[in-house]
Design a protein around this motif. Sequence first.
Motif, short mmCIF file in Angstrom:
data_model
loop_
_atom_site.label_atom_id
_atom_site.label_comp_id
_atom_site.label_asym_id
_atom_site.label_seq_id
_atom_site.Cartn_x
_atom_site.Cartn_y
_atom_site.Cartn_z
N SER A 190 0.96 -1.13 0.04
CA SER A 190 -0.10 0.04 0.02
C SER A 190 0.96 1.25 0.06
O SER A 190 0.21 2.37 0.13
CB SER A 190 -0.97 -0.03 1.13
OG SER A 190 -1.99 -0.94 1.16
N LYS B 230 -0.17 3.09 -2.98
CA LYS B 230 -1.55 2.97 -3.43
C LYS B 230 -2.25 3.92 -2.17
O LYS B 230 -1.66 4.30 -1.18
CB LYS B 230 -2.22 1.68 -3.14
CG LYS B 230 -1.47 0.84 -4.08
CD LYS B 230 -2.21 -0.72 -4.25
CE LYS B 230 -1.30 -1.82 -5.39
NZ LYS B 230 -2.20 -3.04 -5.10
N SER C 52 -5.27 4.51 0.67
CA SER C 52 -6.14 3.62 1.56
C SER C 52 -6.79 4.40 2.65
O SER C 52 -5.96 5.35 2.84
CB SER C 52 -5.42 2.38 2.04
OG SER C 52 -4.27 2.76 2.76
N GLU D 121 -12.78 5.66 -6.74
CA GLU D 121 -11.45 4.74 -6.53
C GLU D 121 -10.86 4.99 -7.54
O GLU D 121 -9.61 4.66 -7.55
CB GLU D 121 -12.20 3.43 -6.14
CG GLU D 121 -12.87 3.31 -4.95
CD GLU D 121 -13.03 1.80 -4.43
OE1 GLU D 121 -12.63 0.94 -5.11
OE2 GLU D 121 -13.57 1.81 -3.25
#
Length: 511
Positions: free
Chosen positions: A27, A30, A32, A62
């Motif tokens: 992550s 990314k 989150s 998203e």
Amino acid sequence: MMKLLSVLLVLVGTLALVHGFSVPLESITKASPLSKEEMNTLMTVRMPFVLAFHDGEDNLDEDIISEYAQQLDGLGRFATVDVSNPKYADFLKTLDVSTADHPSFRVYGFSAPKTDFLDTENFEEVVPYVRDSLPDDLITTVPDPSVFQQMLVEDLQQKKLPVFILTNKDGVPDMVTKLGIWLGRTFGFHMFIKPDPNTMQSLGLTKLPTIVVMAPTKAEGDSLAFAPQPYDRTRFGGLKFLNVVHYLLSIQNALARDGVLEEVFAAFGADKQAEEPFTSSSSSSNDVEREDVFEVTAETPDFCSENQLGLCIIAFLDGSPANQDKDTQIDVLKQVQSDPANKGRILRFMWVDQVCRPDLGQAFGVDIDKVPTVIAVSPKRQKFALQLGAFSPKSISEFITGVLTGRVSIQPFSQMPSVGADDDCTAAHAAFALPVEEEDDIDLDDIMAEILEEEERKGAEEDDAAADMAAQADAIRAREEEAELEHKRKLAQLEIERLNRASNCSCCVCV
């Protein structure tokens, strides 16, 4: 020398960071949701944070958020915050963010505590803001093999594992920058550009680019030794960010498991000497040979050129003979240069005679009435910061640390001014020393008398002007009245003539 580590544990799952929060390895690049740990530590860690606010899960695109996270590409933590979720209520209050009227993005740079931020609706502003916040010493460069050992010592003193990135290309790759952002609290990252053959052979390397961790161990006689741990492509794959993170954490975990790190960090002090890790064509020394503090003149045209690494620390002084504190002020610079806090930092110290060369200081907002003062210049980034504190070793050292850590904001400048070869400092000093001519003393009573006389004269002139205007007005009124009477006489005469004609026609025929 310590034997090469035979066991490297490949870590999966969560990445426990010294920043005070954990995040899954996959992550890092990314987006989150912001975790509770992060809410508690965000304002006190140096990690850049990008918060993307949204109102409810239905309003979170998203695909777009994923695209934004890819653009940030691991230069900081990208987290989403649902303003409608009660768990974020207290956190939003601390940020002074309204649930009804919130920005699309809030960006915190690489600093701690986090006092500055950017609120924006345009993601194109996010990545440049993050990059501008990164300090110059996030990744250091090995200027010469002779300082290699010193860098090892300094890393261990800071409880960091030394990591060297060896390459034939100039500059710092983004991958290395991201390593410094995420792992810079436990690893010291150093670029070793175009290493010589002896260095390559001593480290057991045959091809570039590559990465080497210098793993410490206790040697005979209670001394320290280092064993190079090169990056293993067959085990970890190509030199990609997440692969390198796995490699670094594996070595760190193995050393910690064997108790090596705790023992070495506990035993290693400022006076501890490390055994030479390898031999090279250059002699090693525990002290970096620093350039002496020098004056900026026509003979130093490249005093802070854009090709230089690190920071130029420039002091602006009154260099004229009238400044009896000049030597003391130069000594202050020398004390800052030798400050242990600046050891290992790439800093170049110099001073400018602001009386002789005012253009240099004025390019950075420094006039003669502000000297002595100091600026820190990053020539590669063309940015600088102006010190606002006292001209003392402690204050200047704290200022330099603030610039390097991002606590002191820096601003751009257009171009480094050049030093003219024909600057006549002797003439400039002489002109600066000329006394200011004082006006003759003037009696206050004389001034008041002149003021009263002037007021009386103006009053008389105003009275005369008013009288003239009144006389002119009377004359105009008299002429107007006379003209009106003349007009009435003419009308009366015409009426008499008309009546006479009418009377004559009443007794005869008028033709």
